[in-house]
Design a protein around this motif. Structure first.
Motif, PDB file in Angstrom:
ATOM      1  N   THR A 168       0.845  -1.198   0.000  1.00 22.28           N
ATOM      2  CA  THR A 168       0.000   0.000   0.000  1.00 22.28           C
ATOM      3  C   THR A 168       0.879   1.247   0.000  1.00 22.28           C
ATOM      4  N   SER A 169       0.424   2.285  -0.644  1.00 23.88           N
ATOM      5  CA  SER A 169       1.173   3.540  -0.665  1.00 23.88           C
ATOM      6  C   SER A 169       0.651   4.484   0.409  1.00 23.88           C
ATOM      7  N   ILE A 170       1.428   5.509   0.699  1.00 27.82           N
ATOM      8  CA  ILE A 170       1.015   6.496   1.697  1.00 27.82           C
ATOM      9  C   ILE A 170      -0.194   7.283   1.199  1.00 27.82           C
ATOM     10  N   HIS A 171      -0.280   7.492  -0.103  1.00 27.50           N
ATOM     11  CA  HIS A 171      -1.422   8.230  -0.647  1.00 27.50           C
ATOM     12  C   HIS A 171      -2.701   7.398  -0.569  1.00 27.50           C
ATOM     13  N   GLU A 172      -2.601   6.111  -0.815  1.00 26.50           N
ATOM     14  CA  GLU A 172      -3.760   5.231  -0.664  1.00 26.50           C
ATOM     15  C   GLU A 172      -4.202   5.180   0.792  1.00 26.50           C
ATOM     16  N   MET A 173      -3.240   5.139   1.705  1.00 24.86           N
ATOM     17  CA  MET A 173      -3.566   5.086   3.129  1.00 24.86           C
ATOM     18  C   MET A 173      -4.246   6.380   3.579  1.00 24.86           C
ATOM     19  N   ALA A 174      -3.770   7.500   3.075  1.00 21.62           N
ATOM     20  CA  ALA A 174      -4.377   8.783   3.429  1.00 21.62           C
ATOM     21  C   ALA A 174      -5.814   8.858   2.931  1.00 21.62           C
ATOM     22  N   ASN A 175      -6.049   8.392   1.722  1.00 16.94           N
ATOM     23  CA  ASN A 175      -7.401   8.425   1.161  1.00 16.94           C
ATOM     24  C   ASN A 175      -8.329   7.432   1.865  1.00 16.94           C
ATOM     25  N   THR A 176      -7.777   6.328   2.358  1.00 14.34           N
ATOM     26  CA  THR A 176      -8.589   5.332   3.063  1.00 14.34           C
ATOM     27  C   THR A 176      -9.002   5.833   4.441  1.00 14.34           C
ATOM     28  N   THR A 177      -8.068   6.394   5.184  1.00 12.51           N
ATOM     29  CA  THR A 177      -8.330   6.781   6.572  1.00 12.51           C
ATOM     30  C   THR A 177      -8.930   8.178   6.693  1.00 12.51           C
ATOM     31  N   ASP A 333     -24.040  -3.607   6.839  1.00 11.62           N
ATOM     32  CA  ASP A 333     -23.307  -4.865   6.751  1.00 11.62           C
ATOM     33  C   ASP A 333     -22.690  -5.221   8.102  1.00 11.62           C
ATOM     34  N   ILE A 334     -23.179  -4.602   9.170  1.00  9.49           N
ATOM     35  CA  ILE A 334     -22.628  -4.829  10.503  1.00  9.49           C
ATOM     36  C   ILE A 334     -23.528  -5.791  11.280  1.00  9.49           C
ATOM     37  N   GLU A 335     -22.956  -6.910  11.704  1.00 12.29           N
ATOM     38  CA  GLU A 335     -23.708  -7.862  12.525  1.00 12.29           C
ATOM     39  C   GLU A 335     -23.756  -7.396  13.971  1.00 12.29           C
ATOM     40  N   ALA A 366     -12.520   0.345   8.804  1.00 18.00           N
ATOM     41  CA  ALA A 366     -13.931   0.614   9.072  1.00 18.00           C
ATOM     42  C   ALA A 366     -14.304   2.049   8.721  1.00 18.00           C
ATOM     43  N   SER A 367     -15.256   2.185   7.826  1.00 18.00           N
ATOM     44  CA  SER A 367     -15.831   3.483   7.471  1.00 18.00           C
ATOM     45  C   SER A 367     -17.034   3.208   6.587  1.00 18.00           C
ATOM     46  N   GLN A 368     -17.943   4.175   6.516  1.00 19.65           N
ATOM     47  CA  GLN A 368     -19.114   3.997   5.664  1.00 19.65           C
ATOM     48  C   GLN A 368     -18.744   4.010   4.185  1.00 19.65           C
ATOM     49  N   ARG A 369     -17.582   4.556   3.856  1.00 15.68           N
ATOM     50  CA  ARG A 369     -17.157   4.547   2.464  1.00 15.68           C
ATOM     51  C   ARG A 369     -16.863   3.130   1.982  1.00 15.68           C
ATOM     52  N   ALA A 370     -16.424   2.280   2.919  1.00 18.33           N
ATOM     53  CA  ALA A 370     -16.047   0.910   2.551  1.00 18.33           C
ATOM     54  C   ALA A 370     -17.075  -0.123   2.962  1.00 18.33           C
ATOM     55  N   ALA A 374     -21.096   1.142   8.831  1.00 15.62           N
ATOM     56  CA  ALA A 374     -19.964   0.990   9.762  1.00 15.62           C
ATOM     57  C   ALA A 374     -19.673   2.284  10.501  1.00 15.62           C
ATOM     58  N   PHE A 375     -19.056   2.160  11.671  1.00 16.07           N
ATOM     59  CA  PHE A 375     -18.487   3.304  12.374  1.00 16.07           C
ATOM     60  C   PHE A 375     -17.239   3.749  11.614  1.00 16.07           C
ATOM     61  N   ASP A 376     -16.689   4.887  11.992  1.00 17.28           N
ATOM     62  CA  ASP A 376     -15.479   5.392  11.341  1.00 17.28           C
ATOM     63  C   ASP A 376     -14.278   5.153  12.253  1.00 17.28           C
ATOM     64  N   ALA A 377     -13.368   4.280  11.833  1.00 17.73           N
ATOM     65  CA  ALA A 377     -12.222   3.928  12.666  1.00 17.73           C
ATOM     66  C   ALA A 377     -11.314   5.122  12.921  1.00 17.73           C
ATOM     67  N   SER A 378     -11.239   6.058  11.986  1.00 19.84           N
ATOM     68  CA  SER A 378     -10.405   7.247  12.184  1.00 19.84           C
ATOM     69  C   SER A 378     -10.953   8.102  13.315  1.00 19.84           C
ATOM     70  N   THR A 379     -12.270   8.311  13.324  1.00 26.34           N
ATOM     71  CA  THR A 379     -12.893   9.088  14.395  1.00 26.34           C
ATOM     72  C   THR A 379     -12.731   8.393  15.742  1.00 26.34           C
ATOM     73  N   VAL A 380     -12.954   7.080  15.775  1.00 25.40           N
ATOM     74  CA  VAL A 380     -12.872   6.322  17.025  1.00 25.40           C
ATOM     75  C   VAL A 380     -11.460   6.361  17.603  1.00 25.40           C
ATOM     76  N   THR A 381     -10.448   6.146  16.771  1.00 24.35           N
ATOM     77  CA  THR A 381      -9.073   6.147  17.278  1.00 24.35           C
ATOM     78  C   THR A 381      -8.624   7.542  17.676  1.00 24.35           C
ATOM     79  N   TRP A 382      -9.035   8.568  16.926  1.00 29.56           N
ATOM     80  CA  TRP A 382      -8.653   9.934  17.287  1.00 29.56           C
ATOM     81  C   TRP A 382      -9.273  10.343  18.614  1.00 29.56           C
ATOM     82  N   GLU A 383     -10.535   9.981  18.844  1.00 28.89           N
ATOM     83  CA  GLU A 383     -11.163  10.271  20.138  1.00 28.89           C
ATOM     84  C   GLU A 383     -10.463   9.510  21.260  1.00 28.89           C
ATOM     85  N   PHE A 384     -10.029   8.296  20.986  1.00 29.59           N
ATOM     86  CA  PHE A 384      -9.264   7.533  21.982  1.00 29.59           C
ATOM     87  C   PHE A 384      -7.964   8.266  22.319  1.00 29.59           C
ATOM     88  N   PHE A 385      -7.244   8.738  21.331  1.00 27.03           N
ATOM     89  CA  PHE A 385      -6.000   9.468  21.579  1.00 27.03           C
ATOM     90  C   PHE A 385      -6.253  10.730  22.394  1.00 27.03           C
TER      91      PHE A 385
END
Length: 392
Positions: A168-177, A333-335, A366-370, A374-385
């Motif tokens: 994976t590239s850094i640009h792909e990772m930025a667009n994913t997260t 798609d979330i059980e 995890a994100s609604q885009r994918a 789904a919840f947004d993993a970026s939001t969840v981890t940033w709030e944790f930090f």
């Protein structure tokens, strides 16, 4: 402070204009003769000034309590009034300087094109997102940086380091997260592996640890001040395994860590004497990649490793369990999705887990885009930090 003039760069119709400021009479309890400039007795400051702003082709006048300001053409500057000090009875110079600053700020907002809109955007409570994007080289690797539009007085900001997974590239990772959409007053960087698009990070290799140890300094050299007490690390897949390793082996650098769709790895290189840092683990129990590496067996072994210093034992039940709030969507798609927490106790760091499962197999962030619903993993981890930054 009488008759102070200041030349300012302003647009037509105020070109070639100077700002003239003079002290005005002030009524206060200590005034012996509370009179205005026309000799009329005044009872309060309200009698002294009627705040107004007027702009014409010949000049601009702005009146606020204590200070009168006028913008006039260069050939029409009034003479300095030598009796102004004699009419200043309170002697409150600090208050005068404060009012002077207010007037200058108001003039700037009125006269500098676009400044009012810029300040409004920066200080709006509803603004979010990092709008500055740049890429630089560090230790012969590319690093993608997102930052706020402006930093006043070079205020040190939190730094989130995001590690990509295999191939994976850094640009792909930025667009994913898309951390740049959920963060405001912070910095986020996406460093690449030593071998771009590689399979894995190199854990305890000297060049790897040196790269991460000097990364905050490289961000500072790029023009952004980093708060050393708020450096966080998160990763996806093999990047998540590396983030778990780094928070444990480099606790003096990282304040907390998180891993999305990944577990612990390279345990032979872990410093088991280290207490590590607070950790969040996001784990989809229907992830085909995680299944290849052991599935639930890897999940529980990761928890035992992260909680090995807990006085009650690594297998103790979580202190808190609740459902993750999911967005309201027509299809999902979330059980299930549960949030579990083990607080910091006995010198051991906190551990939080988002244990979730999709109906369809996926290794996606995890994100609604994918993933629908789904919840947004970026939001969840940033709030944790952010929560971990507030703990001692």
């Amino acid at each position: 402070l009488v008759g102070v003039t200041a030349r300012v760069a302003i647009q037509p119709p105020f070109r070639d204009t100077v700002v003239y400021m003079s002290l005005s009479p002030l009524w206060c309890p200590h005034s012996k003769v509370p009179m205005d400039s026309n000799g009329k007795r005044i009872k309060s400051n309200a009698d002294l000034f009627g705040p107004h702003v007027a702009a014409t082709c010949s000049g601009l006048s702005l009146a606020v309590p204590f200070i009168a300001c006028e913008g006039r053409p260069l050939d029409d500057i009034p003479e300095r009034k030598t009796d102004a000090i004699g009419r200043w009875n309170c002697g409150n110079i600090r208050w005068l300087l404060f009012k002077f600053g207010v007037v200058v700020a108001l003039l700037a907002l009125l006269l500098v094109p676009g400044l009012q809109q810029t300040l409004s955007r920066l200080f709006s409570p509803h603004s979010a997102g990092l709008t500055v994007k740049m890429e630089f080289r560090h230790h012969n690797r590319s690093v993608l940086l997102y930052a706020p539009e402006a930093q006043f007085w070079a205020k040190p900001l939190p730094l989130v380091v995001v590690l990509h997974g295999s191939n994976t590239s850094i640009h792909e990772m930025a667009n994913t997260t898309r951390y740049y959409n959920v963060m405001n007053s912070a910095l986020v960087v996406y460093p690449e592996m030593r071998i771009a698009h590689g399979l894995t990070w190199e854990y305890n290799a000297s060049w790897e640890t040196s790269f991460f140890r000097t990364l905050p300094g490289a961000v500072a050299e790029a023009g952004y001040s980093v708060d050393p007490s708020q450096v966080f690390i998160v990763g996806h897949s093999s990047g998540g395994s590396m983030s778990l390793f780094l928070q444990n082996n480099m606790p003096s650098l990282f304040r907390a860590g998180a891993a999305v769709e990944s577990g612990v790895g390279h345990l032979e290189e872990w410093n088991n004497q280290s207490r590590g840092r607070p950790v969040m683990l996001i784990w989809n129990h229907n992830d085909p990649v995680l299944q290849e590496f052991g599935g639930d067996a890897l999940y529980f072994s990761s928890l035992r490793q992260l909680r090995r210093h807990k006085p009650a034992g690594a297998t103790a039940n979580p202190w808190y369990v609740t459902e993750v709030v999911l967005p309201a969507t027509q299809t999902s798609d979330i059980e299930y999705a549960q949030w579990m927490a083990w607080p910091a106790t006995g010198g051991a760091s906190a551990v939080e887990v988002v244990s979730w499962k999709t109906w369809n197999p996926t290794h996606s962030w995890a994100s609604q885009r994918a993933i629908a619903g789904a919840f947004d993993a970026s939001t969840v981890t940033w709030e944790f930090f952010r929560r971990m930054a507030q703990t001692a």
